[in-house]
Design a protein around this motif. Structure first.
Motif, PDB file in Angstrom:
ATOM      1  N   GLN A 465     -21.210  14.685 -15.671  1.00  0.00           N
ATOM      2  CA  GLN A 465     -21.329  14.983 -14.238  1.00  0.00           C
ATOM      3  C   GLN A 465     -21.366  16.475 -13.977  1.00  0.00           C
ATOM      4  N   CYS A 466     -22.009  16.863 -12.870  1.00  0.00           N
ATOM      5  CA  CYS A 466     -22.022  18.271 -12.489  1.00  0.00           C
ATOM      6  C   CYS A 466     -20.661  18.651 -11.913  1.00  0.00           C
ATOM      7  N   PRO A 467     -20.068  19.740 -12.420  1.00  0.00           N
ATOM      8  CA  PRO A 467     -18.758  20.151 -11.901  1.00  0.00           C
ATOM      9  C   PRO A 467     -18.829  20.639 -10.445  1.00  0.00           C
ATOM     10  N   ASN A 468     -19.994  21.057  -9.982  1.00  0.00           N
ATOM     11  CA  ASN A 468     -20.090  21.605  -8.621  1.00  0.00           C
ATOM     12  C   ASN A 468     -20.451  20.575  -7.565  1.00  0.00           C
ATOM     13  N   CYS A 469     -21.259  19.584  -7.942  1.00  0.00           N
ATOM     14  CA  CYS A 469     -21.901  18.756  -6.916  1.00  0.00           C
ATOM     15  C   CYS A 469     -21.494  17.284  -6.947  1.00  0.00           C
ATOM     16  N   LEU A 483     -28.905  18.576 -16.907  1.00  0.00           N
ATOM     17  CA  LEU A 483     -29.260  19.465 -15.823  1.00  0.00           C
ATOM     18  C   LEU A 483     -28.814  18.870 -14.491  1.00  0.00           C
ATOM     19  N   CYS A 484     -28.234  19.725 -13.613  1.00  0.00           N
ATOM     20  CA  CYS A 484     -27.969  19.273 -12.255  1.00  0.00           C
ATOM     21  C   CYS A 484     -29.154  19.675 -11.398  1.00  0.00           C
ATOM     22  N   HIS A 485     -29.753  18.707 -10.719  1.00  0.00           N
ATOM     23  CA  HIS A 485     -30.946  19.053  -9.949  1.00  0.00           C
ATOM     24  C   HIS A 485     -30.604  19.473  -8.535  1.00  0.00           C
ATOM     25  N   VAL A 486     -29.320  19.486  -8.197  1.00  0.00           N
ATOM     26  CA  VAL A 486     -28.951  20.000  -6.879  1.00  0.00           C
ATOM     27  C   VAL A 486     -28.709  21.507  -6.959  1.00  0.00           C
ATOM     28  N   CYS A 487     -27.837  21.939  -7.912  1.00  0.00           N
ATOM     29  CA  CYS A 487     -27.489  23.361  -7.953  1.00  0.00           C
ATOM     30  C   CYS A 487     -28.097  24.074  -9.147  1.00  0.00           C
ATOM     31  N   GLY A 488     -28.643  23.339 -10.120  1.00  0.00           N
ATOM     32  CA  GLY A 488     -29.260  23.988 -11.262  1.00  0.00           C
ATOM     33  C   GLY A 488     -28.326  24.156 -12.456  1.00  0.00           C
ATOM     34  N   HIS A 489     -27.075  23.683 -12.367  1.00  0.00           N
ATOM     35  CA  HIS A 489     -26.121  23.780 -13.477  1.00  0.00           C
ATOM     36  C   HIS A 489     -26.699  23.151 -14.755  1.00  0.00           C
ATOM     37  N   GLN A 490     -26.528  23.861 -15.895  1.00  0.00           N
ATOM     38  CA  GLN A 490     -27.077  23.370 -17.164  1.00  0.00           C
ATOM     39  C   GLN A 490     -25.985  23.161 -18.192  1.00  0.00           C
TER      40      GLN A 490
HETATM   41 ZN   LIG Z   1     -24.692  20.809  -9.352  1.00  0.00          ZN
END
Ligand SMILES: [Zn+2]
Ligand SMILES: [Zn+2]
Length: 753
Positions: A465-469, A483-490
């Motif tokens: 899971q994305c830690p930010n979103c 890849l997180c497609h909301v914030c771009g986290h990789q």
């Molecule tokens: Zn994210």
């Protein structure tokens, strides 16, 4: 007189044309006209009539398309609202409100030759055998299409001409209406007895349907009944008899001299659904035509159905998304069935949401709006909680049928038994065997969507899971990236499962599709008749219907399928429903994943136990304790809503905010990225006035590359969407992006994965 015209080619501008004397009195607001534009001739819609224009030397209107104006002033007003809110040119919005078959200059009524009987004057002449055969049929029908006569009698056109020469029949060209349901034999039905819950809901809806003031063109006008009490959210469990409430509410609207629009998801527009509405209004004092609008009609059929509505002969319209623009006038009631369905959102411009347009249209025209669902969208239930909509609850099934028992199976335990990754648990296999022995039917459901996009451990259920979103990371197999497609986290893809007590090395190789389910099933139950139903097998138009008929008549024991079998279907002999892999929809990269899973499980489970025998549902999952699964197991919508709304609140997701999604597309990835970064900078600078605005991205879209285009997106969240739309319309006009980078704006997107 001068006509102000919006042209079909999107120019965000209107042009004035002179109305020549021969068209005097024929051009009205909403008329479709052909006008000169440079060296070309183009089509457009008249948006207003003026006494004078500031422009000298106006060119004339060349032609009027159709006898009646096609865009009624009310629909025109709705189109303007769509253009403003969904951030698109009025021309594009106007295109969306008229079916292509109506907009086209060429499409018209079909003319056919008809043979009709002429009362014989004097004695009957002597006829040949062939003439007599043909005459017998004509006499019985009084009038029928020539082609039909030839088909019925096997006679030739020459024989019919001879009858004409004898003065017995007339052959004439006439409009022949195309009726997509002409082959159906529809028996009239009477209103059913309602249970107390249905009666209570109906009474409130009927009370709100009042004869409208003669003209109402201002939105949010101060009405005697406030808008809130005219929009209802009808929350009724599967099998609670919502359709019967709709039918009786429509009957009430007709009694008040008003028409109705019923929206259903395209996939539920089966002949059975349509037949239920046609059957109720095919006779009696409320008799009216029921027009049907959906994408499987031919252009000609759509033309005819639309004009039947425009002429006021069809007072009830049933259709998919775009039927919300049907020119029903006066309009008393709009029903949006399965209001939570994502197919109500149009994916290309104008990117409107038909449910939300329905609410706005209802307010504009003083019509009652009923949003119905067993699993309301968070947006609608939130509005009901805040008294924006009136809530109607129908918590029990009709005829005292029980809701099915739902059992959740922990697939992690199954897989730890050591026989590798299993498709079917021991419990589900045994349950299928039991049902087949009793000659009952089984539905197995697999939501294949997103099957390869998340990374999940088949042993412990871990999901990256994305830690930010708080959305699942998307697994790019080829690049071995998360890849997180909301914030771009990789993140890199782990070699083994990161859960310390698991460390499963097979984490990268999970996944399955309907085809594998079907094959495995065939091996396990060689005697069973198994059919698969998904978009791969449904190549032809009637396939869907044929498989359903075979299932209904007991020619199939086990039906395997995707979303297609989740909705609205009613099979009394289905006593077992198995959801093979509930996690597939749970871990798509979308903040609505939990909501969608809850909806899907509830809807699919609702297919079980619709007859005399109580139903049973098995949900197989790798994360069996996820709230979406647990609340669905207990049929507990309010419980699910409470915990889900808290999560949305924390991260400022809808319904606590609204989203605008900006998408940039192009063949050159660097240019697309560069443009996206530029757009983000501009947004930060220009939109500082919107204090609550959250900007996320740019990030690669979940579908990062489509049709050789690279796609990047920026997500904006705010509570003040009307203002944001206005800013975006202005800003997107002013930016100069490279010619090969295309920017689109999607307001209130429903599908992020
Ligand atoms: Zn994210
Ligand atoms: Zn694991």
């Amino acid at each position: 007189m001068i006509a102000r015209v919006t042209l079909e080619i999107a120019l965000r501008k209107e042009f004035d044309y002179a109305i020549p004397p021969e068209f005097a009195g024929q051009v009205e607001v909403g008329s479709r006209v052909k006008v000169p534009f440079g060296p070309r001739q183009v089509l457009g819609v008249v948006t207003s009539l003026l006494e004078a224009s500031t422009h000298p030397n106006l060119r004339p209107v060349l032609k009027i398309i159709g006898r009646q104006s096609q865009v009624t002033p009310r629909v025109l007003q709705l189109a303007r609202w769509i253009a403003e809110y969904y951030c698109c040119p009025v021309e594009i919005a106007l295109k969306g409100v008229l079916p292509e078959a109506v907009r086209k200059e060429a499409e018209g009524w079909r003319q056919r030759l008809f043979v009709s009987i002429v009362p014989p004057s004097g004695g009957m002449p002597k006829l040949t055998r062939r003439q007599q055969d043909a005459w017998n049929v004509i006499e019985e029908w009084r009038e029928l299409p020539l082609q039909e006569l030839l088909r019925l009698t096997g006679t030739t056109a020459k024989t019919v001409r001879q009858l004409e020469d004898l003065g017995l029949v007339a052959i004439r060209r006439k409009v022949s209406e195309r009726d997509p349901y002409a082959q159906e034999h529809i028996l009239p039905t009477q209103p059913l007895r309602l249970n107390p819950e249905q009666s209570a809901a109906l009474a409130k809806i009927q009370k709100a349907i009042v004869a409208p003031p003669s003209s109402r063109l201002t939105p949010h006008a101060s009405d005697s009944v406030p808008a809130a009490s005219r929009t209802f959210l009808l929350h009724g469990v599967t099998g609670s008899g919502k359709t019967e409430v709709y039918l009786q509410a429509i009957a009430h609207a007709l009694e008040q001299g008003q028409g109705a629009i019923v929206l259903v998801p395209e996939i539920s527009l089966t002949p059975q659904t349509v037949e239920r509405f046609k059957a109720r209004f095919s006779s009696g004092k409320l008799q009216t035509l029921v027009a049907v609008l959906h994408s499987h009609l031919s252009a000609g059929e759509r033309h005819d159905e639309w004009h039947k509505i425009r002429q006021g002969r069809a007072r009830i319209v049933i259709g998919a998304r775009s039927a919300i623009f049907a020119p029903v006038d006066p309009l008393g009631l709009i029903v949006v069935d399965e209001e939570h369905e994502h197919s109500y959102k149009q994916e290309e411009a104008p990117r409107y949401h038909a449910r939300d347009v329905a609410v706005v249209r209802g307010q504009m025209e003083g019509a009652v709006v009923v949003l119905g669902s067993a699993t309301p969208s968070l947006e609608s239930f939130y509005n009901a909680q805040r008294a924006k909509y009136a809530l109607l609850e129908m918590p029990s099934r009709v005829d005292d049928q029980k809701l099915p028992i739902v059992r959740v199976v922990d697939m992690r335990k199954e897989n730890r038994k050591g026989k590798g990754v299993q498709i079917f648990s021991q419990q589900l296999k045994e349950a299928i065997t039991r049902r087949l022995e009793k000659a009952e039917q089984v539905i197995l459901f697999l939501n294949r969507r997103g099957f390869s996009t998340s990374l999940q451990c088949p042993l412990c259920g871990y999901v990256a899971q994305c830690p930010n979103c708080s959305v699942s990371l998307t697994y790019h197999r080829a690049a071995l990236k998360l890849l997180c497609h909301v914030c771009g986290h990789q993140a890199t893809v782990p070699q083994v499962c990161p859960q310390s007590n698991c460390a499963n090395p097979a984490i990268r190789y999970s996944g399955l599709g309907t085809q594998r389910v079907e094959e495995t099933l065939g091996r396990l139950f060689p005697a069973a008749r198994i059919r698969r139903m998904d978009s791969d097998v449904l190549k032809r138009k009637d396939d869907y219907r044929r498989i359903l008929t075979d299932f209904r008549t007991g020619k199939i024991d086990i039906l395997v399928g995707t979303q297609m079998i989740a909705k609205g279907l009613h099979f009394p002999n289905v006593t077992l429903v198995g959801i093979v892999h509930a996690d597939l929809s749970l871990h798509i990269a979308d903040f609505r994943a939990g909501e969608r899973t809850f909806q899907l499980l509830t809807q699919v489970a609702g297919r079980a136990g619709r007859g005399d025998v109580e139903g049973e549902v098995f949900v197989q999952a790798f994360t069996p304790f996820h709230p979406a699964i647990q609340y669905a197991r207990r049929h507990d919508f309010p419980g699910f809503y409470e915990q889900e709304i808290e999560f949305r609140e924390q991260l400022k997701y809808p319904p606590l905010s609204r989203i605008a999604l900006l998408m940039l597309k192009g063949r050159n990835e660097e240019k697309v990225m560069f443009s996206a970064n530029h757009v983000r900078c501009q947004l930060e600078k220009e939109l500082a006035v919107l204090k609550d605005l959250i900007i996320a991205g740019p990030a690669p879209a979940p579908l990062a590359r489509a049709e050789a285009n690279y796609r990047y997106q920026i997500m904006l969240r705010t509570r003040q969407m009307t203002q944001l739309s206005r800013h975006l319309a202005r800003l997107t006009e002013s930016w100069s992006l490279p010619a090969d980078v295309v920017l689109s704006v999607d307001i209130d997107p429903v599908d992020l994965a």
